[in-house]
Design an enzyme around this catalytic site. Sequence first.
Site, mmCIF file in Angstrom:
data_model
loop_
_atom_site.group_PDB
_atom_site.id
_atom_site.type_symbol
_atom_site.label_atom_id
_atom_site.label_comp_id
_atom_site.label_asym_id
_atom_site.label_seq_id
_atom_site.Cartn_x
_atom_site.Cartn_y
_atom_site.Cartn_z
ATOM 1 C CG ASP A 110 2.135 80.905 2.749
ATOM 2 O OD1 ASP A 110 1.661 81.063 1.610
ATOM 3 O OD2 ASP A 110 2.826 81.753 3.339
ATOM 4 C CG ASP A 212 2.903 82.703 -2.535
ATOM 5 O OD1 ASP A 212 3.368 83.527 -1.741
ATOM 6 O OD2 ASP A 212 3.485 82.365 -3.587
ATOM 7 C CD GLU A 275 2.001 87.679 -1.675
ATOM 8 O OE1 GLU A 275 3.031 88.319 -1.443
ATOM 9 O OE2 GLU A 275 1.991 86.644 -2.363
ATOM 10 C CG HIS A 336 7.726 86.345 4.154
ATOM 11 N ND1 HIS A 336 6.357 86.569 4.146
ATOM 12 C CD2 HIS A 336 8.002 85.669 3.033
ATOM 13 C CE1 HIS A 336 5.845 86.027 3.054
ATOM 14 N NE2 HIS A 336 6.813 85.475 2.361
ATOM 15 C CG ASP A 337 7.521 88.611 0.587
ATOM 16 O OD1 ASP A 337 8.458 87.791 0.631
ATOM 17 O OD2 ASP A 337 6.344 88.285 0.325
HETATM 18 C C1 GLC Z 1 5.027 85.632 -2.324
HETATM 19 C C2 GLC Z 1 5.792 85.291 -1.084
HETATM 20 C C3 GLC Z 1 7.259 85.468 -1.373
HETATM 21 C C4 GLC Z 1 7.649 84.510 -2.468
HETATM 22 C C5 GLC Z 1 6.772 84.698 -3.695
HETATM 23 C C6 GLC Z 1 6.884 83.532 -4.626
HETATM 24 O O1 GLC Z 1 5.159 86.960 -2.681
HETATM 25 O O2 GLC Z 1 5.344 86.060 -0.017
HETATM 26 O O3 GLC Z 1 8.048 85.263 -0.242
HETATM 27 O O4 GLC Z 1 8.988 84.682 -2.823
HETATM 28 O O5 GLC Z 1 5.412 84.786 -3.359
HETATM 29 O O6 GLC Z 1 6.238 82.411 -4.077
#
Ligand code: GLC
Length: 536
Positions: A110, A212, A275, A336-337
Amino acid sequence: MAATEATTEAATDTYHWWQTGIVYQVYPRSFMDANGDGVGDLQGVEGRLDYLRWLGIDAIWLAPIFPSPMADFGYDVADYSDVHPLFGTLADFDALLAAAHERGIKLLLDLVPNHTSDEHPWFVESRSSRDNPKRDWYIWRDPAPGGGPPNNWQSHFGGDAWTLDPATGQYYLRLFDTKQPDLNWRNPAVRNAVYRAMRFWLDRGVDGFRVDVIWLLIKDARFRDNPVNPDWTEGERPARRYIRQYSEDQPEIAEIIREMRALVDSYDERVLIGEIYLPLTRLMAYYGENLDGVHLPFNFQLITLPWDARGIREAVDAYEAALPPGAWPNWVLGNHDNTRIASRVGLAQARVAQVLLLTLRGTPTCYYGDELGMRDVPIPHELAYDPQEKLSPGYGRDPERTPMQWDTTVNAGFTAGKPWLPVANDYPTVNVAVERDDPTSMLALYRRLVDLRRATPALTIGSQRTLDAGFAYLREHEGTRVLVALNLGGDARTLDLGSAAAEGTTLLSTAPDRVGAVDGARLVLGANEGLVVRLA
Ligand code: GLC
């Protein structure tokens, strides 16, 4: 090698592994704890690789493992080129990577390039004075003329996106937590520093990155206020209050992604996954004008849309129609979100959802534990760890991050210590050991789906056409026609597919009693049934 396997390989070997493979997300804090401190670690993941091989996935995406104060559980990185002692050492990482590769499993890291931890040495220097050489590595602005934050941008977690640094009298931008200052991607020194970190891991042999919040990297050069969102209602998530016109998805992002892609392409067969939570029309730009963007811009529609047959069928069509020529599709069912699929749609529909994910055209991404039907564990606000829950009560993400359920022993076999988040109460029945031996379990269904997908080129590389009635689609490759029909409701229903589908044989159904011949033209689906049929 069986004859079908040989043909499958021949058919798919002109494709990249990230096109035909399945990506499985491991949230390392919660997957497997080898040292008994209650938090998962790299040795733990290594010890479970044989499970993942058995499961049949092709690549692991490991959520962040880097040194971090854990204000956002690793998404606040204090050193891009090392491993947090909680997770192990670089040597443990190398061992995990080698062990994964020995089993034919790829490993993705990641990459968190939008922000660092406020404890990263770069930021410590940057905040030390206005004329520090690293000042411009982050986004510092004077207060607004009458005082207060420089503009109206809001944190994704809730509240202002700016934090005042009293010592130097300026605000720094942080689109998430106050402990996650945003890097200034307009500064070439920042780019080079992050690219160096990417090389560090690529040279070690990682197979690519999930990047990310890649759509947030570049912000409006003039820091204009975001327009108010007219659709926002009181009580809704605060982060939606403004339309993020100026704080995300800026045109200059394309150039940065091209640079990252060129870097990754200078290595063999590595992948970049982005993402990106954006509507389709804007999402597609992330493939790059000449397919020189990310290989896979995450497609989150199965997470963001209501669980409704018609809506999802339309989304599948809209997505296929929007894909640029040559672009490879992908689908994500959980991460995980977001609330776990089994909590969102119930257990019966979670089975249908797996059929959907693993038969749609495009690379599937699965979230650990969803293959068991793991559900969210409610965590009261006072006990929450997640910064998003603290800033936007009710929107916490701890519930979907609870320990993996391995067996019926204490703590579901996750740890010999006290797990950092509670283990779900259903673990005595929902776990790998029990489900492995139960042919009707979610895990058994998942395994059959993975096998079927692997053995059937029509499902991995075949064309796809949705049919008019209900929710059904045809996958086709070199004369093999596979029909997938899904009942997203709790009542039996009949699909009149007419001449689009003929007689067929059941390849797989979520209903254990379905076997044998099927009338493809007039298909009777049981309640909550997902069915895959080989047409004559
Ligand atoms: C992304 C991650 C999340 C995190 C955010 C800030 O959305 O998946 O878990 O809190 O970025 O890094």
